[in-house]
Design a protein around this motif. Structure first.
Motif, PDB file in Angstrom:
ATOM      1  N   THR A  90       6.896  -3.760 -11.304  1.00 44.97           N
ATOM      2  CA  THR A  90       8.255  -3.411 -11.708  1.00 44.97           C
ATOM      3  C   THR A  90       8.976  -2.484 -10.746  1.00 44.97           C
ATOM      4  N   GLY A  91       8.223  -1.806  -9.882  1.00 46.54           N
ATOM      5  CA  GLY A  91       8.836  -0.834  -8.983  1.00 46.54           C
ATOM      6  C   GLY A  91       9.087   0.520  -9.635  1.00 46.54           C
ATOM      7  N   VAL A  92       8.719   0.679 -10.900  1.00 49.05           N
ATOM      8  CA  VAL A  92       8.899   1.950 -11.591  1.00 49.05           C
ATOM      9  C   VAL A  92       7.761   2.885 -11.182  1.00 49.05           C
ATOM     10  N   PRO A  93       8.066   4.093 -10.709  1.00 47.04           N
ATOM     11  CA  PRO A  93       7.009   5.013 -10.295  1.00 47.04           C
ATOM     12  C   PRO A  93       6.208   5.513 -11.499  1.00 47.04           C
ATOM     13  N   TYR A  94       5.004   6.005 -11.223  1.00 45.25           N
ATOM     14  CA  TYR A  94       4.174   6.522 -12.300  1.00 45.25           C
ATOM     15  C   TYR A  94       3.559   7.859 -11.922  1.00 45.25           C
ATOM     16  N   VAL A  95       3.221   8.604 -12.950  1.00 40.56           N
ATOM     17  CA  VAL A  95       2.453   9.837 -12.826  1.00 40.56           C
ATOM     18  C   VAL A  95       1.347   9.772 -13.874  1.00 40.56           C
ATOM     19  N   PHE A  96       0.345  10.610 -13.711  1.00 37.08           N
ATOM     20  CA  PHE A  96      -0.666  10.687 -14.753  1.00 37.08           C
ATOM     21  C   PHE A  96      -1.097  12.124 -14.936  1.00 37.08           C
ATOM     22  N   THR A  97      -1.487  12.434 -16.136  1.00 39.85           N
ATOM     23  CA  THR A  97      -2.091  13.716 -16.447  1.00 39.85           C
ATOM     24  C   THR A  97      -3.426  13.399 -17.091  1.00 39.85           C
ATOM     25  N   GLU A  98      -4.473  13.876 -16.496  1.00 38.13           N
ATOM     26  CA  GLU A  98      -5.821  13.569 -16.998  1.00 38.13           C
ATOM     27  C   GLU A  98      -6.144  14.485 -18.180  1.00 38.13           C
ATOM     28  N   HIS A  99      -6.438  13.884 -19.326  1.00 34.64           N
ATOM     29  CA  HIS A  99      -6.749  14.634 -20.534  1.00 34.64           C
ATOM     30  C   HIS A  99      -8.226  14.544 -20.904  1.00 34.64           C
ATOM     31  N   ASP A 100      -8.966  13.721 -20.214  1.00 37.98           N
ATOM     32  CA  ASP A 100     -10.381  13.536 -20.512  1.00 37.98           C
ATOM     33  C   ASP A 100     -11.230  14.037 -19.363  1.00 37.98           C
ATOM     34  N   GLN A 101     -12.384  14.551 -19.710  1.00 41.27           N
ATOM     35  CA  GLN A 101     -13.370  14.852 -18.692  1.00 41.27           C
ATOM     36  C   GLN A 101     -14.247  13.610 -18.599  1.00 41.27           C
ATOM     37  N   PHE A 102     -14.388  13.068 -17.426  1.00 40.74           N
ATOM     38  CA  PHE A 102     -15.129  11.823 -17.305  1.00 40.74           C
ATOM     39  C   PHE A 102     -16.012  11.857 -16.072  1.00 40.74           C
ATOM     40  N   SER A 103     -16.935  10.945 -16.056  1.00 39.78           N
ATOM     41  CA  SER A 103     -17.830  10.783 -14.918  1.00 39.78           C
ATOM     42  C   SER A 103     -17.628   9.383 -14.353  1.00 39.78           C
ATOM     43  N   LEU A 104     -17.700   9.260 -13.052  1.00 43.25           N
ATOM     44  CA  LEU A 104     -17.579   7.950 -12.426  1.00 43.25           C
ATOM     45  C   LEU A 104     -18.918   7.225 -12.366  1.00 43.25           C
ATOM     46  N   LYS A 105     -19.965   7.881 -12.863  1.00 43.26           N
ATOM     47  CA  LYS A 105     -21.288   7.265 -12.889  1.00 43.26           C
ATOM     48  C   LYS A 105     -21.248   6.046 -13.818  1.00 43.26           C
ATOM     49  N   GLY A 106     -21.657   4.929 -13.303  1.00 41.48           N
ATOM     50  CA  GLY A 106     -21.681   3.705 -14.101  1.00 41.48           C
ATOM     51  C   GLY A 106     -20.372   2.938 -14.138  1.00 41.48           C
ATOM     52  N   VAL A 107     -19.337   3.458 -13.483  1.00 44.40           N
ATOM     53  CA  VAL A 107     -18.055   2.746 -13.440  1.00 44.40           C
ATOM     54  C   VAL A 107     -18.180   1.590 -12.450  1.00 44.40           C
ATOM     55  N   HIS A 108     -17.751   0.418 -12.848  1.00 41.51           N
ATOM     56  CA  HIS A 108     -17.848  -0.776 -12.006  1.00 41.51           C
ATOM     57  C   HIS A 108     -17.099  -0.560 -10.690  1.00 41.51           C
ATOM     58  N   SER A 109     -17.631  -1.106  -9.616  1.00 40.00           N
ATOM     59  CA  SER A 109     -17.026  -0.922  -8.285  1.00 40.00           C
ATOM     60  C   SER A 109     -15.581  -1.411  -8.239  1.00 40.00           C
ATOM     61  N   PHE A 110     -15.264  -2.470  -8.987  1.00 36.21           N
ATOM     62  CA  PHE A 110     -13.873  -2.939  -9.043  1.00 36.21           C
ATOM     63  C   PHE A 110     -12.974  -1.826  -9.569  1.00 36.21           C
ATOM     64  N   ASN A 111     -13.406  -1.168 -10.654  1.00 37.68           N
ATOM     65  CA  ASN A 111     -12.602  -0.097 -11.229  1.00 37.68           C
ATOM     66  C   ASN A 111     -12.542   1.120 -10.310  1.00 37.68           C
ATOM     67  N   LEU A 112     -13.608   1.410  -9.579  1.00 39.77           N
ATOM     68  CA  LEU A 112     -13.589   2.520  -8.629  1.00 39.77           C
ATOM     69  C   LEU A 112     -12.508   2.298  -7.575  1.00 39.77           C
ATOM     70  N   GLY A 113     -12.387   1.071  -7.095  1.00 43.47           N
ATOM     71  CA  GLY A 113     -11.349   0.752  -6.119  1.00 43.47           C
ATOM     72  C   GLY A 113      -9.957   0.951  -6.686  1.00 43.47           C
ATOM     73  N   LEU A 114      -9.770   0.538  -7.940  1.00 38.67           N
ATOM     74  CA  LEU A 114      -8.465   0.722  -8.579  1.00 38.67           C
ATOM     75  C   LEU A 114      -8.179   2.202  -8.835  1.00 38.67           C
ATOM     76  N   ILE A 115      -9.195   2.953  -9.224  1.00 33.90           N
ATOM     77  CA  ILE A 115      -9.006   4.392  -9.464  1.00 33.90           C
ATOM     78  C   ILE A 115      -8.544   5.078  -8.182  1.00 33.90           C
ATOM     79  N   LYS A 116      -9.113   4.707  -7.045  1.00 25.42           N
ATOM     80  CA  LYS A 116      -8.667   5.267  -5.766  1.00 25.42           C
ATOM     81  C   LYS A 116      -7.201   4.935  -5.519  1.00 25.42           C
ATOM     82  N   LYS A 117      -6.791   3.706  -5.817  1.00 22.12           N
ATOM     83  CA  LYS A 117      -5.391   3.319  -5.644  1.00 22.12           C
ATOM     84  C   LYS A 117      -4.481   4.093  -6.590  1.00 22.12           C
ATOM     85  N   VAL A 118      -4.938   4.318  -7.821  1.00 22.09           N
ATOM     86  CA  VAL A 118      -4.160   5.102  -8.784  1.00 22.09           C
ATOM     87  C   VAL A 118      -3.905   6.494  -8.210  1.00 22.09           C
TER      88      VAL A 118
END
Length: 85
Positions: free
Chosen positions: A50-78
């Motif tokens: 859409t071209g609409v910019p985004y921001v995020f505020t992290e409200h959870d404490q999380f670990s990247l352990k066990g996160v699928h490599s596909f999602n790790l790549g997307l998290i880096k892009k985020v």
């Protein structure tokens, strides 16, 4: 255990969201996601469509352990593409 958050799932949800907003002629200036994982990924994908910019505020404490490599790549892009002012 296999995550149901897959590339196909993200594409389907993004397409549905874009269609929903277009059909209702809803427009907005900013997307706000309240976590990096999942909501941040959808914000990144939706922003790309859409071209609409985004921001995020992290409200959870999380670990990247066990996160699928596909999602790790997307998290880096985020993180790399969030708009900060």
């Amino acid at each position: 255990a296999r995550s149901w958050y897959s590339p196909v799932f993200y594409r389907i949800i993004t397409k549905l969201l874009v269609g929903y907003f277009k059909k209702r002629k809803l427009k907005f200036d900013l997307i706000h996601a309240q976590s990096i994982i999942h909501a941040g990924i959808w914000a990144f994908l939706f922003s790309g469509k859409t071209g609409v910019p985004y921001v995020f505020t992290e409200h959870d404490q999380f670990s990247l352990k066990g996160v699928h490599s596909f999602n790790l790549g997307l998290i880096k892009k985020v993180l790399d593409n969030a708009k900060v002012r």
